[in-house]
Design an enzyme around this catalytic site. Structure first.
Site, PDB file in Angstrom:
ATOM      1  N   ARG A 281      68.515  41.475  28.026  1.00 25.33           N
ATOM      2  CA  ARG A 281      69.200  40.645  29.028  1.00 25.33           C
ATOM      3  C   ARG A 281      69.699  41.548  30.150  1.00 25.33           C
ATOM      4  NH1 ARG A 281      73.825  38.916  26.685  1.00 25.33           N
ATOM      5  NH2 ARG A 281      75.093  40.209  28.060  1.00 25.33           N
TER       6      ARG A 281
ATOM      7  N   GLU B  65      74.201  45.676  34.416  1.00 27.45           N
ATOM      8  CA  GLU B  65      73.698  46.482  33.301  1.00 27.45           C
ATOM      9  C   GLU B  65      72.477  45.818  32.694  1.00 27.45           C
ATOM     10  OE1 GLU B  65      76.643  46.760  30.259  1.00 27.45           O
ATOM     11  OE2 GLU B  65      76.874  44.601  30.047  1.00 27.45           O
TER      12      GLU B  65
ATOM     13  N   ASN C 295      70.912  45.118  28.935  1.00 22.58           N
ATOM     14  CA  ASN C 295      71.201  45.110  27.508  1.00 22.58           C
ATOM     15  C   ASN C 295      69.902  45.119  26.711  1.00 22.58           C
ATOM     16  OD1 ASN C 295      74.306  44.370  27.565  1.00 22.58           O
ATOM     17  ND2 ASN C 295      73.275  43.003  29.005  1.00 22.58           N
TER      18      ASN C 295
ATOM     19  N   SER D 111      73.318  38.697  23.238  1.00 17.92           N
ATOM     20  CA  SER D 111      73.888  37.518  22.584  1.00 17.92           C
ATOM     21  C   SER D 111      73.826  36.261  23.445  1.00 17.92           C
ATOM     22  CB  SER D 111      75.339  37.798  22.204  1.00 17.92           C
ATOM     23  OG  SER D 111      76.097  38.103  23.357  1.00 17.92           O
TER      24      SER D 111
ATOM     25  N   LYS E 185      74.232  53.432  29.282  1.00 18.84           N
ATOM     26  CA  LYS E 185      74.689  53.523  30.663  1.00 18.84           C
ATOM     27  C   LYS E 185      74.143  54.780  31.348  1.00 18.84           C
ATOM     28  CE  LYS E 185      77.300  49.882  30.085  1.00 18.84           C
ATOM     29  NZ  LYS E 185      76.973  49.633  28.656  1.00 18.84           N
TER      30      LYS E 185
ATOM     31  N   LYS F 139      82.711  53.898  33.242  1.00 20.54           N
ATOM     32  CA  LYS F 139      82.140  53.255  32.063  1.00 20.54           C
ATOM     33  C   LYS F 139      81.734  54.290  31.012  1.00 20.54           C
ATOM     34  CE  LYS F 139      80.297  48.762  33.332  1.00 20.54           C
ATOM     35  NZ  LYS F 139      79.119  47.891  33.176  1.00 20.54           N
TER      36      LYS F 139
ATOM     37  N   GLU G  69      78.957  49.188  24.344  1.00 19.90           N
ATOM     38  CA  GLU G  69      78.597  47.797  24.587  1.00 19.90           C
ATOM     39  C   GLU G  69      79.669  46.909  23.972  1.00 19.90           C
ATOM     40  OE1 GLU G  69      76.093  47.139  26.470  1.00 19.90           O
ATOM     41  OE2 GLU G  69      75.225  49.148  26.493  1.00 19.90           O
ATOM     42  N   GLY G  70      79.686  45.640  24.408  1.00 20.65           N
ATOM     43  CA  GLY G  70      80.561  44.668  23.763  1.00 20.65           C
ATOM     44  C   GLY G  70      81.779  44.261  24.561  1.00 20.65           C
TER      45      GLY G  70
ATOM     46  N   ARG H  40      78.077  33.446  32.765  1.00 20.39           N
ATOM     47  CA  ARG H  40      79.438  33.601  32.258  1.00 20.39           C
ATOM     48  C   ARG H  40      80.424  33.561  33.413  1.00 20.39           C
ATOM     49  NH1 ARG H  40      78.469  39.057  29.083  1.00 20.39           N
ATOM     50  NH2 ARG H  40      76.972  39.227  30.799  1.00 20.39           N
TER      51      ARG H  40
END
Length: 608
Positions: A214, A230, A232, A237, A443, A497, A501-502, A584
């Site tokens: 993603r 970014e 992923n 998810s 990253k 950063k 992740e998360g 989102r």
């Protein structure tokens, strides 16, 4: 979703470009709202002078301001009301109270009946026992207006990034060299590189490679450019729940078409979960053992389990039963056109209907894929590797290892979990992702790809390279002295950063300056654990957020994620597709933006 906003201002950033992150400005102190962040970054946002802020609001406004003092207010209120009637998405806060309550009620009923749910954090067993402590997933009441041209741009990029990840993953030296400094100060990245190095030593080949990715973007208000945040490559998810939110919004727009005056067809069909399931099923068939299972690596407590279960269900049921009937209806209509055509008058009616119903079993057939969910701890206890490389877990041969965990240091509390990861990497099972795919999404690798002439190392098509570069925003390493000086003087324009992740890991505002100054005074190599990203300043839009059965009128910013699926068997690419989207939305005063982490809500887009 490190998201946020600021009004347009003149930026003077270093010229090297890369993957981006975002920012927040003008915090909104709504103490009663659960979306108001309480993290330490709230009071460090970049604020423009008051006069500049007002001028910007007026320049972006559709209101006509009359210079006569008394009549100015009357004219402005009238314009707002007129616009609210024409486009409720532009002014959702002015929706009629009765209509708003009806929308809220119907949205809650729909989400409860259709499985748009997550585990309730207040219920102890909600993350371990299905059906216990369910609550609707957080979502927006109406979709977000989004330019169709930028949506198409993001979709076109998905296959290019899929191919880019695959090619980067094959260059072991590039991965090891790029992360060589990071591994000295980041134990988690070091352990991942250690496994990767072992795979290189034994010349482990991943002939069948599966990626479910993603790529996340924000639309920058100042430049009107779609900039990447970014990429992923592990545990991408919400393919299940994001697909449901799109259908929820389509349903509400259809049901209230006369009052909202919105066209549900302008919400793109979201096929994320079905495309992911199809890619997994095709990879399973390539493994060529119908008795082998798909192993999903999960966390011990997972309140987002229902998003995962939607994917598991579709692996067993290619088409829901109602969808099968819809396809049969379409097929009948196709044959009906044949019946009335002049060319086919001589063809018997019975033959055509035989063809229709002969395909019925194919329309409702199943993948017949068995799915097993295990934690890393359980895999260590139950897993074994046969001499030929076959992975056995719980007595069952594993065709695919699909990671929905393993991306965070907390997933590896002991050496047992690291042993399980190594065991799976050594096996002949298809990994999604493999250790090399995992590292390709870090990253630091994203920052390396942003350097001049690096993309050309992996991509040949000049047009594809230009498309990728066009979506890059500023990104730099901390060994760039000039950039670090600028960051210390203007920390509000950057984000630090780590290789995590998360959500919830980034550093913002004045904390960026303090962290850099601490690193300089200590004189260690800890700076290699971070990268610097330009902050993106998206447009703030009014919205209505739903959480725990309560609606909140908020000003928010949004982030668009485009899913991609890639499957390759040796030299043959079997799948390289864009697979739906994730939108989102979060309050504009929040820096972070993960849904599972509690910062954001699920949304969909309305193309304009």
């Amino acid at each position: 979703m490190g998201a946020g906003h600021s009004t347009p201002c003149s930026l003077s950033l270093p010229t090297t470009v890369g993957f981006a992150t975002a920012a927040t400005a003008f915090p909104i102190n709504k103490l009663k709202s659960p979306f108001n962040p309480t993290n330490r970054f709230c009071n460090t946002h970049f604020r423009l002078p008051f006069k500049t802020a007002i001028e910007n609001q007026l320049s972006n406004s559709t209101l006509r301001v009359v210079k006569c003092g008394g009549s100015s207010t009357v004219e402005e209120i009238k314009t707002q009301e007129e616009i609210g009637v024409k486009n409720p998405m532009a002014h959702p806060h002015s929706l009629d109270q009765e209509l708003l309550e009806q929308l809220v009620y119907d949205a809650l009923v729909w989400s409860s009946l259709r499985g748009l749910v997550v585990g309730d954090r207040s219920v102890q067993r909600s993350g371990t026992v299905p059906g216990v402590g369910m609550v609707h997933a957080p979502f927006t009441l109406l979709p977000l207006s989004f330019p169709e041209s930028h949506y198409r741009q993001a979709c076109e990029l998905a296959p290019i990034f899929n191919e880019l990840v695959d090619r980067v993953s094959l260059d072991g030296n590039f991965l090891q060299d790029s992360l060589s400094r990071t591994k000295k100060v980041d134990p988690f990245t070091s352990r991942l590189l250690e496994i990767h190095s072992k795979m290189l030593e034994i010349d482990k080949k991943e002939e069948i490679r599966l990626g479910l990715h993603r790529s996340d973007y924000m639309l920058d208000e100042q430049t009107n450019m779609l900039l990447q945040i970014e990429l992923n490559t592990i545990s991408s998810s919400f393919p299940g729940l994001s697909s449901l939110v799109s259908e929820l919004h389509r349903s509400l727009l259809d049901q209230y078409r006369e009052r909202l005056k919105l066209d549900s067809e302008k919400i793109p069909r979201n096929s994320a979960v079905s495309c992911f399931a199809e890619a997994l099923a095709k990879a399973w068939t390539q493994y060529d053992n119908p008795r082998a299972v798909v192993l999903i690596v999960v966390q011990s407590e997972e309140r987002n389990m229902y998003d995962q279960h939607w994917l598991c269900t579709l692996l067993k049921e290619r088409y829901p039963f109602c969808h099968a009937y819809k396809l049969i209806y379409i097929r009948i209509q196709q044959y009906r056109k044949v019946f009335i055509s002049k060319q086919c008058k001589s063809v018997s009616l019975e033959k055509h209907f035989f063809n229709v119903f002969r395909c019925f079993p194919q329309l409702i057939n199943t993948h017949n894929v068995t799915v097993v969910r295990k934690t890393l701890t359980e895999i260590d206890a139950q897993g074994e590797l046969l001499p030929d490389g076959t992975l056995i877990v719980g007595g069952k041969e594993v065709a695919i290892v699909y990671f929905r965990a393993g991306y965070s240091p907390t997933d590896y509390p002991s050496e047992l979990e690291w042993g399980a990861r190594l065991l799976m990497e050594q096996s002949s099972a298809i990994k999604c992702p493999s250790i090399s795919y995992h590292l390709a999404g870090t990253k630091k690798i994203q920052q390396e790809l942003a350097k001049p002439n690096v993309l050309e190392r992996f991509l040949e098509n000049e047009e594809d390279i230009a498309k990728v570069r066009r979506c890059f925003a500023g990104l730099w390493s901390l060994d760039d002295v000039e950039v670090v000086k600028d960051v210390i003087s203007r920390p509000e324009l950057y984000v630090m950063k780590p290789q995590r992740e998360g959500g919830g890991n980034n550093i913002y505002g004045d904390d960026v300056r303090k962290t850099l100054q601490r690193l300089q005074s200590e004189g260690t190599e800890e700076d290699a654990a971070f990268i610097l990203m330009q902050r993106i300043f998206p447009t703030i839009t009014p919205t209505i957020l739903m959480r725990d059965g309560i609606f909140y009128k908020e000003d928010a910013v949004s982030e668009l994620g485009i899913y991609g699926a890639y499957l390759r068997n040796k030299e043959k690419v079997l799948v390289n597709d864009q697979c739906g989207y994730l939108m989102r939305t979060k309050v504009s005063s929040s820096n972070e933006g993960g849904v599972a982490a509690g910062f954001a809500v699920l949304d969909s887009i309305y193309l304009d």
